[in-house]
Design an enzyme around this catalytic site. Structure first.
Site, PDB file in Angstrom:
ATOM      1  N   ARG A  58       0.825  -1.202   0.000  1.00 36.75           N
ATOM      2  CA  ARG A  58       0.000   0.000   0.000  1.00 36.75           C
ATOM      3  C   ARG A  58       0.861   1.255   0.000  1.00 36.75           C
ATOM      4  O   ARG A  58       0.501   2.279  -0.584  1.00 36.75           O
ATOM      5  CB  ARG A  58      -0.945   0.001   1.218  1.00 36.75           C
ATOM      6  CG  ARG A  58      -1.700   1.311   1.420  1.00 36.75           C
ATOM      7  CD  ARG A  58      -2.825   1.173   2.436  1.00 36.75           C
ATOM      8  NE  ARG A  58      -2.394   0.521   3.655  1.00 36.75           N
ATOM      9  CZ  ARG A  58      -1.724   1.123   4.649  1.00 36.75           C
ATOM     10  NH1 ARG A  58      -1.381   2.390   4.546  1.00 36.75           N
ATOM     11  NH2 ARG A  58      -1.385   0.453   5.730  1.00 36.75           N
ATOM     12  N   TYR A 110     -17.552  15.458 -16.054  1.00 35.60           N
ATOM     13  CA  TYR A 110     -18.048  14.081 -15.964  1.00 35.60           C
ATOM     14  C   TYR A 110     -19.088  13.971 -14.857  1.00 35.60           C
ATOM     15  O   TYR A 110     -18.931  14.522 -13.773  1.00 35.60           O
ATOM     16  CB  TYR A 110     -16.861  13.154 -15.718  1.00 35.60           C
ATOM     17  CG  TYR A 110     -17.194  11.724 -15.407  1.00 35.60           C
ATOM     18  CD1 TYR A 110     -18.103  10.998 -16.181  1.00 35.60           C
ATOM     19  CD2 TYR A 110     -16.586  11.072 -14.345  1.00 35.60           C
ATOM     20  CE1 TYR A 110     -18.393   9.685 -15.905  1.00 35.60           C
ATOM     21  CE2 TYR A 110     -16.859   9.745 -14.055  1.00 35.60           C
ATOM     22  CZ  TYR A 110     -17.767   9.055 -14.832  1.00 35.60           C
ATOM     23  OH  TYR A 110     -18.063   7.751 -14.548  1.00 35.60           O
ATOM     24  N   ASP A 179      -8.316  18.159 -15.444  1.00 38.42           N
ATOM     25  CA  ASP A 179      -8.589  16.781 -15.851  1.00 38.42           C
ATOM     26  C   ASP A 179      -8.383  16.710 -17.362  1.00 38.42           C
ATOM     27  O   ASP A 179      -9.139  17.287 -18.136  1.00 38.42           O
ATOM     28  CB  ASP A 179     -10.026  16.408 -15.481  1.00 38.42           C
ATOM     29  CG  ASP A 179     -10.361  14.953 -15.798  1.00 38.42           C
ATOM     30  OD1 ASP A 179      -9.741  14.391 -16.728  1.00 38.42           O
ATOM     31  OD2 ASP A 179     -11.250  14.389 -15.143  1.00 38.42           O
ATOM     32  N   LYS A 204      -9.297   5.133 -19.269  1.00 33.81           N
ATOM     33  CA  LYS A 204      -9.695   5.525 -20.617  1.00 33.81           C
ATOM     34  C   LYS A 204      -8.516   5.365 -21.591  1.00 33.81           C
ATOM     35  O   LYS A 204      -7.985   4.285 -21.731  1.00 33.81           O
ATOM     36  CB  LYS A 204     -10.225   6.960 -20.592  1.00 33.81           C
ATOM     37  CG  LYS A 204     -11.251   7.224 -19.474  1.00 33.81           C
ATOM     38  CD  LYS A 204     -12.411   6.262 -19.445  1.00 33.81           C
ATOM     39  CE  LYS A 204     -13.537   6.672 -18.523  1.00 33.81           C
ATOM     40  NZ  LYS A 204     -13.243   6.666 -17.078  1.00 33.81           N
TER      41      LYS A 204
END
Length: 389
Positions: A58, A110, A179, A204
């Site tokens: 992690r 979005y 973004d 994407k």
């Protein structure tokens, strides 16, 4: 295809960097040419206070390190931090701020990012204002700490002037986050125009194979990086080693894929513009786009994204979707396959109806992610479907 000379020059050495940056085989004992996949969650210590490099996955993992460093370099940044999703990246950025801070967000974003900002920001005690590009400066308050925009908006394809907004932000000692998912570092590098943070939904175009969910934040600001790295460790919004391995593989073909996405989407967009059943096409790479010149000033090209308005309403949209064969009706974007969706009922159905009306996200607005199939087949499929509308 549009004249590439009208755009910014393509970044030199991009494909070479994507293939080789931070991936020298000599860093591994095995000398493997492909970065080995390290699935271990934990790593042996020399003693309770000392370990070689990695302690717990992690906190750090070889596959994640390679990917983060390579992605940062591709965006002309120093520091990359990967997250388990694009929304995970946005969540981490929000957690850099505290109760009473004010955030300005571009009006067209979005749907799930919109929902995160509207419904979760208030629980954090953060103030939020949505603003059009021309109204960002007037929305600034004394407690404004962040401006968040999409460099090519989802789904109405607006173009925000990154350099101008960065100048406004820095004049007021505010951070700018961009973004850049729709454009990718191959076509746009917001840090070059003054952005403090770049965010990508890796799910994407960067991954491009519709098989990984991931996000990344990239910055040149060491202070921002340290905050995000701390949040990555303590919040645990981390991607799996195998997913990092997959994306490291995928970015080796990013340059090739984006060139073809651009070619295909321009040809599809030009076809749609001429079709009598299409009311309007929204594609930043076409001269018909109202911000085409601005887009060229801050980009090296365009991706496979476009939207268009069918003549009619929901009934006509459903007829169109029902008649498609090569295009798939599905959410998401940026993969090798061509996808279409109806934002009003799918990706942006969570946005209040009155806001959708203002943004012109109507039942005849179709968002399209043009993939890598033969363009002739895509146009044939669209022509057949439009005849049924």
């Amino acid at each position: 295809m549009a004249d590439q000379n009208e755009y910014l020059p393509q970044p030199q050495g991009f494909a070479t960097t994507a293939i080789h940056a931070f991936q020298d085989p000599e860093q591994w004992d095995s000398m493997a040419v492909v970065t080995p996949m390290v699935a271990s969650t934990t790593f042996k210590h020399y003693d309770p206070e000392n370990f070689k490099k990695y302690e717990y996955s992690r906190c750090g993992n070889p596959n994640r390190d390679v990917l983060e460093n390579c992605l940062a370099t591709l965006d002309n940044g120093k520091y990359g931090v990967c997250w388990s999703s694009g929304l995970g990246a946005a969540t981490a950025v929000l957690n850099m701020f505290t109760v009473g801070d004010h955030i300005i967000c571009g009006d067209d974003i979005y749907g799930s990012t919109n929902m995160l900002f509207r419904q979760v920001c208030s629980q954090f005690g953060l103030e939020l204002t949505f603003a059009e590009a021309n109204n960002i400066e007037s929305a600034i308050k004394t407690n404004t700490k962040l401006i968040w925009v999409e460099s090519l908006t989802n789904p109405t394809m607006k173009v925000f002037d990154i350099k101008s907004i960065a100048e406004i932000a820095h004049k007021n000692k505010i951070l700018l986050a961009v973004d850049s998912t729709f454009v990718t570092p191959y076509f746009q590098r917001p840090l070059n125009f003054g952005a403090d943070l770049v965010i990508h939904s890796i799910s994407k175009y960067i991954n491009g194979h519709t098989d990984v969910i991931m996000g990344v934040t990239i910055t040149n600001n060491e202070g921002i990086y340290k905050k995000l790295k701390f949040l990555q460790t303590v919040m645990g919004i981390v991607p799996a080693p195998f997913d990092c391995y997959q994306v490291t593989r995928s970015i080796k073909t990013l340059a090739l894929r984006m060139k073809q996405h651009m070619k295909n989407s321009l040809e599809v967009g030009q076809f749609l513009e001429k079709h009598p059943k299409v009311e309007k096409v929204l594609h930043p790479g076409l001269p018909s786009h109202p911000q085409h010149e601005l887009f060229k000033k801050q980009s090296s090209g365009c991706s496979g994204m476009l939207s268009f308005y069918l003549k009619g309403g929901l009934a006509e949209s459903k007829k169109f979707f029902d008649s498609l064969e090569t295009f798939t009706l599905a959410g998401s974007l940026g993969g090798y396959e061509s996808l279409v969706e109806l934002p009003s009922l799918m990706s942006h159905d969570c946005i209040p109806e009155d806001q959708r009306r203002v943004l012109k996200i109507t039942d005849n607005l179709v968002r399209m992610s043009v993939g890598l199939e033969d363009t002739e087949d895509l146009i044939k499929d669209l022509k057949k479907a439009l005849e049924k509308v």
